[in-house]
Design an enzyme around this catalytic site. Structure first.
Site, PDB file in Angstrom:
ATOM      1  N   LYS A 236      80.267  43.328   1.504  1.00  0.00           N
ATOM      2  CA  LYS A 236      80.969  44.603   2.344  1.00  0.00           C
ATOM      3  C   LYS A 236      82.355  44.446   1.683  1.00  0.00           C
ATOM      4  CE  LYS A 236      78.393  44.266   6.650  1.00  0.00           C
ATOM      5  NZ  LYS A 236      78.668  44.340   8.108  1.00  0.00           N
TER       6      LYS A 236
ATOM      7  N   HIS B  23      75.966  42.589   4.501  1.00  0.00           N
ATOM      8  CA  HIS B  23      74.922  43.217   5.666  1.00  0.00           C
ATOM      9  C   HIS B  23      73.532  42.723   5.024  1.00  0.00           C
ATOM     10  CE1 HIS B  23      72.286  46.390   7.037  1.00  0.00           C
ATOM     11  NE2 HIS B  23      71.694  46.596   6.094  1.00  0.00           N
TER      12      HIS B  23
ATOM     13  N   ASN C 295      82.727  40.900   8.320  1.00  0.00           N
ATOM     14  CA  ASN C 295      81.567  39.864   8.397  1.00  0.00           C
ATOM     15  C   ASN C 295      80.945  39.820   7.051  1.00  0.00           C
ATOM     16  OD1 ASN C 295      80.318  42.023   8.729  1.00  0.00           O
ATOM     17  ND2 ASN C 295      78.886  40.967  10.417  1.00  0.00           N
TER      18      ASN C 295
ATOM     19  N   TYR D 236      74.869  53.858   9.014  1.00  0.00           N
ATOM     20  CA  TYR D 236      74.989  53.041  10.430  1.00  0.00           C
ATOM     21  C   TYR D 236      74.854  54.009  11.555  1.00  0.00           C
ATOM     22  CZ  TYR D 236      77.098  48.813   8.431  1.00  0.00           C
ATOM     23  OH  TYR D 236      76.875  47.494   7.655  1.00  0.00           O
TER      24      TYR D 236
ATOM     25  N   GLU E 152      66.843  51.546   3.710  1.00  0.00           N
ATOM     26  CA  GLU E 152      68.029  51.329   3.262  1.00  0.00           C
ATOM     27  C   GLU E 152      68.282  50.968   1.661  1.00  0.00           C
ATOM     28  OE1 GLU E 152      69.304  49.012   7.485  1.00  0.00           O
ATOM     29  OE2 GLU E 152      69.278  47.801   5.746  1.00  0.00           O
TER      30      GLU E 152
HETATM   31  P1  IDP Z   1      74.070  42.803  11.759  1.00  0.00           P
HETATM   32  O1  IDP Z   1      75.107  43.362  10.575  1.00  0.00           O
HETATM   33  O2  IDP Z   1      74.256  41.325  11.841  1.00  0.00           O
HETATM   34  O3  IDP Z   1      72.869  43.171  11.600  1.00  0.00           O
HETATM   35  P2  IDP Z   1      74.616  44.768  13.779  1.00  0.00           P
HETATM   36  O4  IDP Z   1      74.353  44.461  15.286  1.00  0.00           O
HETATM   37  O5  IDP Z   1      73.539  45.706  13.087  1.00  0.00           O
HETATM   38  O6  IDP Z   1      74.885  43.327  13.042  1.00  0.00           O
HETATM   39  O7  IDP Z   1      75.855  45.467  13.562  1.00  0.00           O
HETATM   40  C1  IDP Z   1      76.361  46.285  12.495  1.00  0.00           C
HETATM   41  C2  IDP Z   1      77.710  45.752  11.950  1.00  0.00           C
HETATM   42  O8  IDP Z   1      78.512  46.347  13.010  1.00  0.00           O
HETATM   43  C3  IDP Z   1      78.108  44.332  12.054  1.00  0.00           C
HETATM   44  O9  IDP Z   1      77.781  43.635  10.863  1.00  0.00           O
HETATM   45  C4  IDP Z   1      79.678  44.303  12.079  1.00  0.00           C
HETATM   46  O10 IDP Z   1      80.224  44.758  10.881  1.00  0.00           O
HETATM   47  C5  IDP Z   1      79.721  45.373  12.915  1.00  0.00           C
HETATM   48  N1  IDP Z   1      79.804  44.902  14.293  1.00  0.00           N
HETATM   49  C6  IDP Z   1      78.768  44.867  15.265  1.00  0.00           C
HETATM   50  N2  IDP Z   1      79.173  44.489  16.547  1.00  0.00           N
HETATM   51  C7  IDP Z   1      80.331  44.527  16.467  1.00  0.00           C
HETATM   52  C8  IDP Z   1      81.584  43.947  17.232  1.00  0.00           C
HETATM   53  O11 IDP Z   1      81.248  43.907  18.621  1.00  0.00           O
HETATM   54  N3  IDP Z   1      82.511  44.507  17.082  1.00  0.00           N
HETATM   55  C9  IDP Z   1      83.013  44.892  15.862  1.00  0.00           C
HETATM   56  N4  IDP Z   1      82.330  45.033  14.752  1.00  0.00           N
HETATM   57  C10 IDP Z   1      80.857  44.986  15.209  1.00  0.00           C
HETATM   58 MG    MG Z   2      71.830  45.393  11.795  1.00  0.00          MG
END
Ligand code: IDP
Ligand code: MG
Length: 141
Positions: free
Chosen positions: A11, A117, A114, A51, A128
């Site tokens: 990212k 992905h 974070n 997304y 994807e």
């Molecule tokens: P993942 O990337 O671990 O699969 P997902 O739930 O699919 O997590 O969410 C996609 C992305 O959205 C996350 O990697 C993160 O960057 C962002 N995200 C998810 N939940 C939150 C939140 O509660 N606050 C801010 N960003 C979030």
């Molecule tokens: Mg996810």
């Protein structure tokens, strides 16, 4: 794509902090083979499509703005049990919960920034991967 492949994006936070090389090294040291690799930047349209599953979440706009904020590195990775093993390697979505030594533990700074992905199912890995790569950009062997 069968259960030997997953899709990843390094990212914008990790790319801009210069962590691409270290992350790719950790991925290959963990037994994943890179079969497609691309430095690119998402448009808002592409980020929203990628997304789409999160479009009604409160963090959606923030997520899209972040994902288009700079270059990303997209890759298709090959390993037995790729999706599950890669999710283990990257760690929990929130870096505070990510296990010691995982990519998010080492390189992520917050729930939104974070670092990386990883696809959550074989079906999504195929969708994807095809979203980012043409067939002729993927190694076949
Ligand atoms: P993942 O990337 O671990 O699969 P997902 O739930 O699919 O997590 O969410 C996609 C992305 O959205 C996350 O990697 C993160 O960057 C962002 N995200 C998810 N939940 C939150 C939140 O509660 N606050 C801010 N960003 C979030
Ligand atoms: Mg996810």
């Amino acid at each position: 794509m069968d259960n030997n492949r997953t899709f990843t994006m390094i990212k914008p936070d990790a790319f801009s902090e210069g962590n691409t090389g270290a992350i790719l090294q950790k991925i290959t040291n963990s037994g994943f083979k890179i079969v497609a690799l691309k430095l690119t930047q998402l448009t808002p349209e592409k980020a929203k499509a990628f997304y789409a599953v999160h479009k009604d979440k409160p963090f959606f706009e923030n997520l899209i703005n972040f994902m288009v904020s700079g270059p990303i590195v997209a890759a298709i990775l090959e390993k037995k049990n790729a999706v599950e093993d890669f999710r283990t390697l990257i760690g929990a979505t929130n870096p505070e919960d990510a296990a010691e030594g995982t990519i998010r533990n080492l390189f992520a700074s917050s729930m939104s920034k974070n670092a990386i992905h990883g696809s959550d199912s074989d079906e999504n890995a195929a969708i994807e991967g095809a979203f980012h790569f043409n067939e002729n950009e993927i190694l076949n062997h």
